[in-house]
Design an enzyme around this catalytic site. Structure first.
Site, PDB file in Angstrom:
ATOM      1  N   GLU A 129      72.418  37.165 -15.327  1.00  0.00           N
ATOM      2  CA  GLU A 129      71.437  36.522 -16.196  1.00  0.00           C
ATOM      3  C   GLU A 129      70.376  37.682 -16.428  1.00  0.00           C
ATOM      4  O   GLU A 129      69.775  37.566 -17.525  1.00  0.00           O
ATOM      5  CB  GLU A 129      70.549  35.602 -15.058  1.00  0.00           C
ATOM      6  N   HIS A 188      79.731  32.994 -14.819  1.00  0.00           N
ATOM      7  CA  HIS A 188      79.005  33.999 -14.934  1.00  0.00           C
ATOM      8  C   HIS A 188      79.821  35.225 -15.043  1.00  0.00           C
ATOM      9  O   HIS A 188      79.671  36.321 -15.554  1.00  0.00           O
ATOM     10  CB  HIS A 188      77.974  34.170 -14.176  1.00  0.00           C
TER      11      HIS A 188
HETATM   12  N1  DGL Z   1      77.828  29.586 -13.649  1.00  0.00           N
HETATM   13  C1  DGL Z   1      77.722  28.889 -12.415  1.00  0.00           C
HETATM   14  C2  DGL Z   1      79.154  28.650 -11.884  1.00  0.00           C
HETATM   15  O1  DGL Z   1      80.228  28.515 -12.326  1.00  0.00           O
HETATM   16  C3  DGL Z   1      76.532  28.744 -11.693  1.00  0.00           C
HETATM   17  C4  DGL Z   1      76.086  29.926 -11.058  1.00  0.00           C
HETATM   18  C5  DGL Z   1      74.815  29.917 -10.423  1.00  0.00           C
HETATM   19  O2  DGL Z   1      73.653  29.133 -10.859  1.00  0.00           O
HETATM   20  O3  DGL Z   1      74.589  30.268  -9.248  1.00  0.00           O
HETATM   21  O4  DGL Z   1      79.225  28.571 -10.676  1.00  0.00           O
END
Ligand code: DGL
Length: 261
Positions: A151, A183
Site C-alpha cells: 500500500e 498484494h
Molecule cells: N489483498 C488482500 C489479500 O489478498 C488483503 C490484504 C490485507 O488487507 O491485509 O489477502
C-alpha cells in the site's frame, strides 16, 4: 448477453493486480472496483469482521448493478466466500478455487503458500489444495508486513528485499509459490530473485481472469456494447497512497477515484 459491469473488491490496492489481469483477458468488459481502504488491512481481522465487511462491499456493488462479483482478496476468499455465496444470488468468484485448478492441471505438488495472517490461520489454501491434490505437500507462511508495504509503494527497495528474505528463508524445495494475497504480485521481481527461476510463482489474478472468462462465456453473459466499456474505481477512504500504486500497476497516467461508503 449482459452489458453490466463485473464488480471487484479488496481491502486496498492488492485487488488491482486481479483487475489488471481481468482487463487484459476481457477487454470488452466493464469493471467496478472497490478498495476498502477505510478497513485496511483485512489480514489482521477476525472472520466475523471480514464477513461483515464483505457483506457491505458486495451490497455496494449490487447497488451499482454489477452482473457478478470477484472477491479479489485471499483473506476475504478464505474466510467469507462460502458465506457470501450463501447470502447473495449473483455469481461470486474468489481467488482460491481457480488457482487450485491450475496447480492440479500443472501437476505441481510441492507448494509454498504465502498470505496474510488471517488467511494462513484459516487454513483455507491448504484445505482446498489437499482436497484437490491429496498428495500435495504444502508449506505455509504468513507475511503480515507485505500488504501494508505494498500500500505504501515499498515493493522494490531494500526493506522489501529484507522482509521477503526473512519470510521465505524456510520455504525451500518447492515447485510453486502461491501468492495467496493479491498484494503480493507487486513484489514479484524480488520474490523471483529470492526463490530462483525454477519455482513457478503464481499470480492468482491470472487464474481468476481465466475462470471469469470461462464463466461469462458459458453463461452467455458477455458485454456486447464494448464501445462503452470502462473501469470505475471507488475507495472507502481517500487518505491513502492508492492512486500512485494503482497508476504504476495499471501503467496509466491517471486513475479517477471516487469515494464510497
Ligand atoms: N489483498 C488482500 C489479500 O489478498 C488483503 C490484504 C490485507 O488487507 O491485509 O489477502
Amino acid at each position: 448477453m449482459d452489458n453490466r459491469a463485473i464488480g471487484i473488491f479488496d481491502s486496498g490496492v492488492g485487488g488491482v493486480t486481479v483487475l489488471k489481469e481481468l482487463q487484459k483477458l476481457l477487454p470488452d468488459e466493464s469493471f467496478v472496483y472497490i478498495g476498502d481502504t477505510a478497513s485496511f488491512p483485512y489480514g489482521s481481522k477476525s472472520k466475523k469482521t471480514i464477513i461483515e465487511l464483505c457483506k457491505k462491499r458486495i451490497e455496494n456493488l449490487i447497488d451499482m448493478n454489477v452482473k457478478m462479483i470477484v472477491i479479489a482478496c485471499g483473506t476475504a476468499t478464505s474466510q467469507a466466500l462460502e458465506e457470501m455465496q450463501a447470502m447473495f444470488k449473483l455469481p461470486i468468484i474468489g481467488i482460491i478455487k481457480p488457482t487450485v485448478k491450475y496447480l492440479k492441471e500443472a501437476n505441481l505438488n510441492k507448494i509454498g503458500v504465502i498470505a496474510t495472517a488471517g488467511t494462513i490461520r484459516s487454513n483455507g489454501w491448504e484445505e482446498k489444495i489437499k482436497e484437490s491434490i491429496p498428495q500435495a505437500e504444502v508449506k505455509n507462511k504468513a507475511c503480515p508486513l507485505l500488504a501494508p508495504m505494498a500500500e505504501e509503494g515499498w515493493t522494490d527497495n531494500d526493506i522489501a528485499k529484507l522482509a521477503i528474505h526473512e519470510y521465505l528463508k524456510e520455504i525451500k524445495n518447492i515447485d510453486a509459490l502461491v501468492l495467496g494475497c493479491t498484494h503480493y504480485p507487486l513484489f514479484k521481481k524480488i520474490i523471483k530473485e529470492e526463490v530462483g527461476e525454477n519455482v513457478d510463482i503464481i499470480n492468482t489474478g491470472e487464474m481468476v481472469a481465466k475462470e471469469v472468462k470461462e464463466y461469462i462465456i458459458k453463461n452467455k453473459m458477455q458485454n456486447n456494447d464494448n464501445e462503452n466499456s470502462n473501469t470505475q474505481i471507488y475507495l472507502t477512504d481517500l487518505e491513502c497512497n492508492f492512486i500512485n500504486v494503482a497508476k504504476k500497476l495499471l501503467q496509466v497516467e491517471d486513475v479517477n477515484i471516487q469515494k464510497i461508503g
